[in-house]
Design a protein around this motif. Structure first.
Motif, PDB file in Angstrom:
ATOM      1  N   LEU A  40       0.838  -1.216   0.000  1.00 24.22           N
ATOM      2  CA  LEU A  40       0.000   0.000   0.000  1.00 24.22           C
ATOM      3  C   LEU A  40       0.864   1.254   0.000  1.00 24.22           C
ATOM      4  O   LEU A  40       0.546   2.228  -0.695  1.00 24.22           O
ATOM      5  CB  LEU A  40      -0.953  -0.013   1.201  1.00 24.22           C
ATOM      6  N   ASN A  43       2.183   1.518  -3.552  1.00 19.76           N
ATOM      7  CA  ASN A  43       1.152   1.978  -4.504  1.00 19.76           C
ATOM      8  C   ASN A  43       0.865   3.463  -4.313  1.00 19.76           C
ATOM      9  O   ASN A  43       0.666   4.201  -5.274  1.00 19.76           O
ATOM     10  CB  ASN A  43      -0.148   1.197  -4.297  1.00 19.76           C
ATOM     11  N   ALA A  47       1.305   6.453  -7.100  1.00 16.59           N
ATOM     12  CA  ALA A  47       0.232   7.382  -7.496  1.00 16.59           C
ATOM     13  C   ALA A  47       0.674   8.830  -7.294  1.00 16.59           C
ATOM     14  O   ALA A  47       0.306   9.711  -8.073  1.00 16.59           O
ATOM     15  CB  ALA A  47      -1.028   7.085  -6.683  1.00 16.59           C
ATOM     16  N   LYS A  50       2.999   9.612 -10.170  1.00 14.96           N
ATOM     17  CA  LYS A  50       2.240   9.878 -11.409  1.00 14.96           C
ATOM     18  C   LYS A  50       1.769  11.324 -11.403  1.00 14.96           C
ATOM     19  O   LYS A  50       1.857  12.044 -12.384  1.00 14.96           O
ATOM     20  CB  LYS A  50       1.015   8.944 -11.498  1.00 14.96           C
ATOM     21  N   ASP A  85      -3.397   8.622   0.234  1.00 14.48           N
ATOM     22  CA  ASP A  85      -2.420   9.437  -0.478  1.00 14.48           C
ATOM     23  C   ASP A  85      -3.145  10.528  -1.251  1.00 14.48           C
ATOM     24  O   ASP A  85      -4.323  10.392  -1.579  1.00 14.48           O
ATOM     25  CB  ASP A  85      -1.595   8.568  -1.450  1.00 14.48           C
ATOM     26  N   MET A  90      -8.306   7.638  -8.701  1.00  8.97           N
ATOM     27  CA  MET A  90      -8.921   6.806  -9.742  1.00  8.97           C
ATOM     28  C   MET A  90     -10.370   7.231  -9.995  1.00  8.97           C
ATOM     29  O   MET A  90     -11.089   7.613  -9.070  1.00  8.97           O
ATOM     30  CB  MET A  90      -8.922   5.330  -9.301  1.00  8.97           C
ATOM     31  N   ASN A  98      -8.822  -1.276 -12.715  1.00  6.21           N
ATOM     32  CA  ASN A  98      -7.538  -1.499 -12.030  1.00  6.21           C
ATOM     33  C   ASN A  98      -7.643  -2.520 -10.912  1.00  6.21           C
ATOM     34  O   ASN A  98      -6.756  -3.330 -10.713  1.00  6.21           O
ATOM     35  CB  ASN A  98      -7.028  -0.186 -11.415  1.00  6.21           C
ATOM     36  N   ALA A 103      -4.990  -6.559 -15.317  1.00  4.03           N
ATOM     37  CA  ALA A 103      -4.780  -6.150 -16.711  1.00  4.03           C
ATOM     38  C   ALA A 103      -3.352  -6.460 -17.135  1.00  4.03           C
ATOM     39  O   ALA A 103      -3.032  -6.505 -18.284  1.00  4.03           O
ATOM     40  CB  ALA A 103      -5.030  -4.658 -16.823  1.00  4.03           C
ATOM     41  N   PHE A 129      -1.895  -4.848  -4.482  1.00  5.59           N
ATOM     42  CA  PHE A 129      -3.109  -4.433  -3.746  1.00  5.59           C
ATOM     43  C   PHE A 129      -3.814  -5.621  -3.108  1.00  5.59           C
ATOM     44  O   PHE A 129      -4.298  -5.553  -1.990  1.00  5.59           O
ATOM     45  CB  PHE A 129      -4.063  -3.717  -4.712  1.00  5.59           C
ATOM     46  N   THR A 176      -6.342   8.634  -3.078  1.00  7.89           N
ATOM     47  CA  THR A 176      -6.958   7.330  -2.796  1.00  7.89           C
ATOM     48  C   THR A 176      -6.795   6.977  -1.319  1.00  7.89           C
ATOM     49  O   THR A 176      -5.745   7.259  -0.733  1.00  7.89           O
ATOM     50  CB  THR A 176      -6.275   6.255  -3.670  1.00  7.89           C
ATOM     51  N   VAL A 178      -7.204   3.622   1.121  1.00 11.59           N
ATOM     52  CA  VAL A 178      -7.472   2.185   1.237  1.00 11.59           C
ATOM     53  C   VAL A 178      -7.643   1.871   2.717  1.00 11.59           C
ATOM     54  O   VAL A 178      -6.749   2.163   3.505  1.00 11.59           O
ATOM     55  CB  VAL A 178      -6.314   1.343   0.656  1.00 11.59           C
TER      56      VAL A 178
HETATM   57  C1  LIG Z   1      -3.593   5.258  -9.489  1.00 12.74           C
HETATM   58  O1  LIG Z   1      -3.348   4.431  -8.368  1.00 12.74           O
HETATM   59  C2  LIG Z   1      -4.098   4.672  -7.262  1.00 12.74           C
HETATM   60  O2  LIG Z   1      -4.937   5.543  -7.179  1.00 12.74           O
HETATM   61  C3  LIG Z   1      -3.823   3.787  -6.095  1.00 12.74           C
HETATM   62  C4  LIG Z   1      -3.363   4.366  -4.902  1.00 12.74           C
HETATM   63  O3  LIG Z   1      -3.174   5.706  -4.862  1.00 12.74           O
HETATM   64  C5  LIG Z   1      -3.130   3.585  -3.765  1.00 12.74           C
HETATM   65  C6  LIG Z   1      -3.369   2.215  -3.845  1.00 12.74           C
HETATM   66  O4  LIG Z   1      -3.151   1.426  -2.772  1.00 12.74           O
HETATM   67  C7  LIG Z   1      -3.811   1.624  -5.044  1.00 12.74           C
HETATM   68 CL1  LIG Z   1      -4.106  -0.088  -5.082  1.00 12.74          CL
HETATM   69  C8  LIG Z   1      -4.034   2.391  -6.176  1.00 12.74           C
HETATM   70  C9  LIG Z   1      -4.435   1.715  -7.477  1.00 12.74           C
HETATM   71  C10 LIG Z   1      -3.176   1.120  -8.090  1.00 12.74           C
HETATM   72  C11 LIG Z   1      -3.488   0.165  -9.221  1.00 12.74           C
HETATM   73  O5  LIG Z   1      -4.069  -0.874  -9.014  1.00 12.74           O
HETATM   74  N1  LIG Z   1      -3.084   0.582 -10.444  1.00 12.74           N
HETATM   75  C12 LIG Z   1      -3.266  -0.122 -11.625  1.00 12.74           C
HETATM   76  C13 LIG Z   1      -3.549  -1.487 -11.704  1.00 12.74           C
HETATM   77  C14 LIG Z   1      -3.696  -2.081 -12.971  1.00 12.74           C
HETATM   78  O6  LIG Z   1      -4.002  -3.401 -13.069  1.00 12.74           O
HETATM   79  C15 LIG Z   1      -3.546  -1.314 -14.142  1.00 12.74           C
HETATM   80  O7  LIG Z   1      -3.675  -1.966 -15.337  1.00 12.74           O
HETATM   81  C16 LIG Z   1      -3.968  -1.167 -16.442  1.00 12.74           C
HETATM   82  C17 LIG Z   1      -3.253   0.048 -14.048  1.00 12.74           C
HETATM   83  C18 LIG Z   1      -3.110   0.634 -12.765  1.00 12.74           C
HETATM   84  O8  LIG Z   1      -2.822   1.955 -12.606  1.00 12.74           O
END
Ligand SMILES: COC(=O)c1c(O)cc(O)c(Cl)c1CCC(=O)Nc1cc(O)c(OC)cc1O
Length: 231
Positions: A40, A43, A47, A50, A85, A90, A98, A103, A129, A176, A178
């Motif tokens: 976590l 991840n 994010a 990004k 965070d 998303m 996601n 994916a 995750f 996000t 969690v």
């Molecule tokens: C963009 O990522 C998130 O918002 C985020 C976060 O800020 C904290 C987290 O714990 C998690 Cl799990 C996330 C989502 C991350 C994620 O699963 N990204 C992701 C997964 C995929 O399978 C994918 O395939 C296209 C693209 C992704 O960005």
């Protein structure tokens, strides 16, 4: 209110491969529950990275929420741990795609790696995750991306998840959250000393500040008793 939420929720089946992967992950790593926190934090940092990358070209994406940070909160009463965070966040569709599907290609290598007990490969497949279900009997993800309203994703593993618009509105601003509702045999992760030690262990290469907040609600019952003693 509860009924209303259920009516507004859409339930989805995890993609078959995702469900299988979750079962393997949970069955093979049940002795290393603590890795959920590493995944976590990682991840959350991804994010935030990004967002920071996008903000170089268009700074307005930061809006008035300019702090890039990770907040961890434990609630000793509710036995929950949450990681929030202020990253990219998303949309509703991101939550479904996601978190509901693997994916990423290479899931078979991932499964071989997990079966071989190589836990360090999890993050590389973007499926870290799911390690939340090592410690959590229920996992809730609230997320707000600039392109959508705030949505909630919720699952108790068991091959399905629900997505609904967050009835609380936009409480995150952006990013996000969690929340892991801990299993009976994982309540140690609601203890401050445990979490402090794990944050130290897993934040070595994280380039964002990590804050810890501990919420201890003393149940009403105890307060009343103490009042009686004083009188
Ligand atoms: C963009 O990522 C998130 O918002 C985020 C976060 O800020 C904290 C987290 O714990 C998690 Cl799990 C996330 C989502 C991350 C994620 O699963 N990204 C992701 C997964 C995929 O399978 C994918 O395939 C296209 C693209 C992704 O960005």
């Amino acid at each position: 209110q509860k009924k209303l939420l259920e009516q507004s929720q859409e339930t989805h089946e995890f993609q078959a491969e995702t469900g299988r992967l979750m079962d393997i992950l949970i069955n093979s790593l049940y002795t290393q529950k603590e890795i959920f926190l590493r995944e976590l934090i990682s991840n959350a940092a991804d994010a935030l990275d990004k967002l920071r990358f996008l903000s170089v070209r268009n700074p307005e994406i930061l809006g008035d929420k300019t702090e890039l940070a990770i907040r961890i909160e434990i609630n000793t009463e509710e036995k929950s741990v949450s990681v929030t965070d202020s990253g990219i966040g998303m949309t509703k569709n991101d939550l479904i795609s996601n978190l509901g599907t693997i994916a990423k290609s290479g899931t078979t290598q991932f499964i071989e790696a997990i079966k071989g007990g190589n836990v360090n490969l999890i993050g590389q497949f973007g499926v870290g995750f799911y390690s939340c279900f090592l410690a959590g009997q229920k996992v809730t993800v609230a997320s707000k991306n600039t392109d959508d309203d705030q949505y909630i994703w919720e699952s108790q593993a068991a091959h399905s998840f629900a997505v609904s618009k967050d009835p609380r509105g936009n409480t995150l601003g952006r990013g996000t959250q969690v929340t892991i509702h801990l299993k009976q045999d994982a309540v140690e992760f609601a203890e401050e000393s445990t979490i402090r030690e794990l944050i130290k262990k897993y934040s070595e290469f994280i380039n964002f500040p990590i804050y810890l907040k501990v919420t201890r609600e003393v149940s009403k019952q105890v307060e009343e008793e103490s009042e009686q003693q004083d009188q």
